[in-house]
Design an enzyme around this catalytic site. Sequence first.
Site, PDB file in Angstrom:
ATOM      1  N   ASP A  36      40.623  -6.701 -18.124  1.00 24.09           N
ATOM      2  CA  ASP A  36      40.404  -5.330 -17.670  1.00 24.09           C
ATOM      3  C   ASP A  36      40.551  -4.312 -18.779  1.00 24.09           C
ATOM      4  O   ASP A  36      41.430  -4.425 -19.631  1.00 24.09           O
ATOM      5  CB  ASP A  36      41.393  -4.990 -16.546  1.00 24.09           C
ATOM      6  CG  ASP A  36      40.974  -5.605 -15.225  1.00 24.09           C
ATOM      7  OD1 ASP A  36      39.802  -5.422 -14.850  1.00 24.09           O
ATOM      8  OD2 ASP A  36      41.798  -6.291 -14.598  1.00 24.09           O
ATOM      9  N   GLU A  77      36.094  -5.124  -2.207  1.00 26.09           N
ATOM     10  CA  GLU A  77      36.824  -5.941  -3.163  1.00 26.09           C
ATOM     11  C   GLU A  77      38.164  -5.275  -3.407  1.00 26.09           C
ATOM     12  O   GLU A  77      38.229  -4.158  -3.910  1.00 26.09           O
ATOM     13  CB  GLU A  77      36.013  -6.002  -4.472  1.00 26.09           C
ATOM     14  CG  GLU A  77      36.091  -7.332  -5.163  1.00 26.09           C
ATOM     15  CD  GLU A  77      35.236  -7.346  -6.426  1.00 26.09           C
ATOM     16  OE1 GLU A  77      34.080  -7.793  -6.340  1.00 26.09           O
ATOM     17  OE2 GLU A  77      35.719  -6.917  -7.472  1.00 26.09           O
ATOM     18  N   TYR A 107      29.194 -14.020  -9.004  1.00 23.91           N
ATOM     19  CA  TYR A 107      29.501 -12.732  -9.615  1.00 23.91           C
ATOM     20  C   TYR A 107      29.001 -12.778 -11.052  1.00 23.91           C
ATOM     21  O   TYR A 107      29.555 -13.484 -11.872  1.00 23.91           O
ATOM     22  CB  TYR A 107      31.018 -12.506  -9.564  1.00 23.91           C
ATOM     23  CG  TYR A 107      31.497 -11.129  -9.965  1.00 23.91           C
ATOM     24  CD1 TYR A 107      31.146 -10.540 -11.170  1.00 23.91           C
ATOM     25  CD2 TYR A 107      32.346 -10.413  -9.115  1.00 23.91           C
ATOM     26  CE1 TYR A 107      31.601  -9.279 -11.518  1.00 23.91           C
ATOM     27  CE2 TYR A 107      32.823  -9.151  -9.463  1.00 23.91           C
ATOM     28  CZ  TYR A 107      32.438  -8.593 -10.665  1.00 23.91           C
ATOM     29  OH  TYR A 107      32.909  -7.352 -11.010  1.00 23.91           O
TER      30      TYR A 107
END
Lengths: 396, 282
Positions: free
Chosen positions: B60, B49, B174
């Site tokens: 993030d 990834e 995911y």
Amino acid sequence: MPKLPDKHGHFGFYGGRYVAETLMPALLELEEVYCQCRRDSTFKRELRALQREYIGRPTPLTFAARLTERLGGAKVYLKREDLCHTGAHKINNTIGQALLAKRMGKERLIAETGAGQHGVATATVAALLGFSCEVFMGCEDTVRQAPNVFRMRLLGATLREVASGSQTLKDAMNEALRDWITHVAHTFYVIGTVAGPHPYPMLVRDFQSVIGRETKKQIVQHEGRLPDYLIACVGGGSNAMGLFAPFLPETAIHMVAVEAGGLGAGQNAASMANGYAGVLHGSKTYVLQDETGQISATHSLAPGLDYPGVGPELSYWNDQQRIRCVTVQDAQAVEGMRLLAETEGIIPALESAHAVAYAATLVPQLPATAIVVINVSGRGDKDLQSVASFLGENAL
Amino acid sequence: MTRIADTFTQLQARGEVGLIPFITAGDPDMETTFALVHEMARQGADIIELGVPFSDPMADGPTLQRAAERALQHGTSLSHVFELVRRLRQSLTIPILLFGYYNPIWRYGGERFAADARQAGVDGVLCVDLPPEEAEELKRETDRHDLDMIFLLAPTSSLDRAQKVLARARGFIYYVAVTGVTGVRAALPADLSDMVRRIRAISPVPVGVGFGISSAEHAVQVAGVADAAIVGSAISQVIEQSLGRPDMVPRVGALIAELKTALRSIETPNDIGTTIAPPLQS
């Protein structure tokens, strides 16, 4: 006129919900709760009572006699959002969102703030309605808006200083979103402007539309007719959308969105004038960015305008040419602040001073029969220090 | 069949749980990223990834924010990432997935992005801030170029919503392990296994689990229920701690080897390859 946004939260090409999956369920729930509340008479009654008894609405629409005389053109009226409790229009929205948070059983409010006005307004309603409150503010802004930092703390809010990125409003919003992603179950994110993912641009506009609805009534009482021009500053655009929205169907009325021209090319925050369509903080809208899609650093002396995006609905109306977007630079804005202070005894926020400064160039070109309304979105006490240092040796 | 689907089929045939390491392209520079990808592949990574850095990564935590900042300091852009993938493809056969935010892709142009990604040798793309509701425009292009668009599910997604998202899934799904942003954590949520099992029972594609997987211990915990473990911040931490040191690449390699060994010690979920459900209709 189309009903905006559509059911997916799009304003034509703009808007939408560009967020991490973790937040999608919360946004869908908020949309559902809001759609119930806007039809619910108990909610509406509660909101109206707080607007009247706590914010102090309706705010006056003041005829600016000496400013009109000085500029020598159209008649100028001032919508006095500076007289709202806490000193700016921001509380119109935070009261509404806090009532939604109460309905949803949330315990904690978070907010981002640039000028500190939205942070203060969120801390205020948190105190009023019994929420815990954390406000995210860029380190650069905590310095230049120190009085508001102290106000938030006095109101019992926790201040979270954001040291990442450019340390201004955009970074505060990133950090608030990260906090929301982490604490979404019991936290309500009070977004301060008509930006962010759907349904925020819609509900913030609706809560702020009280500005335009009152103005419409008041100008008819004063003049027996609607105005020719509406002028408002635009960072994210909540005071502008609040004033403009109820007038959108009146196609003869000119609406001017004044963006922050900062120090000129490359150092400004004028997203519609200088940006490109992009995706920032959850919606598609005009964004200041480089050719690879990285968000640009911005500059404005007015922290509340110092933001690289703009509400998606403003982007839409800008493309439709229903609103006209202009820019005013830092120095002109400071002149605008002085002008209103000297002629009317009103010290506007630096943000609102952008609208005044543009009016000063427009009004002299208009006939005496024309009517102009400027939205004085907030008071300038918070800015005295930064204006003094901007003026330096030219200080008063 | 795409390279990603193929990889999962092979993993299942071997009774193995996949390891998907994440690093930010250009952190600290492209040459190092090139070396790191090869090393990770050599130590047992199954899918790579590659993070496309963005100035405002709202999902993030601090570790990956700093990684993106380091990459952006020297102007890492999508074009550079494609260039890197083209070079990697001369000798690398495992799938490469791009992971990032929508604005750089939007600015590049969806059609051009999909064509160039495919041409460079990219196999899939995951946009953190592009939920299925907004993804149609880009997905048309990625489908046309046979790239897998990977969607996410989170602990906050209802079963109803999970079904809607799974109906559009390609490659794998995911699953976001924690309600939060990326970053190293001391522990994973207690109900993680149940959540993953529930998703996996109705998923037409394999399930990878990421966000917060920080150690071999965590990887093992995930491996019992998922088809792959995705590890990001823990690797970026090693990169950060090794900045300016000559042994960055072997140190990252050692972590990958440790994770892969831990995963190999685990029996795969016993229903792999037998009860994968047919695609759901939305």
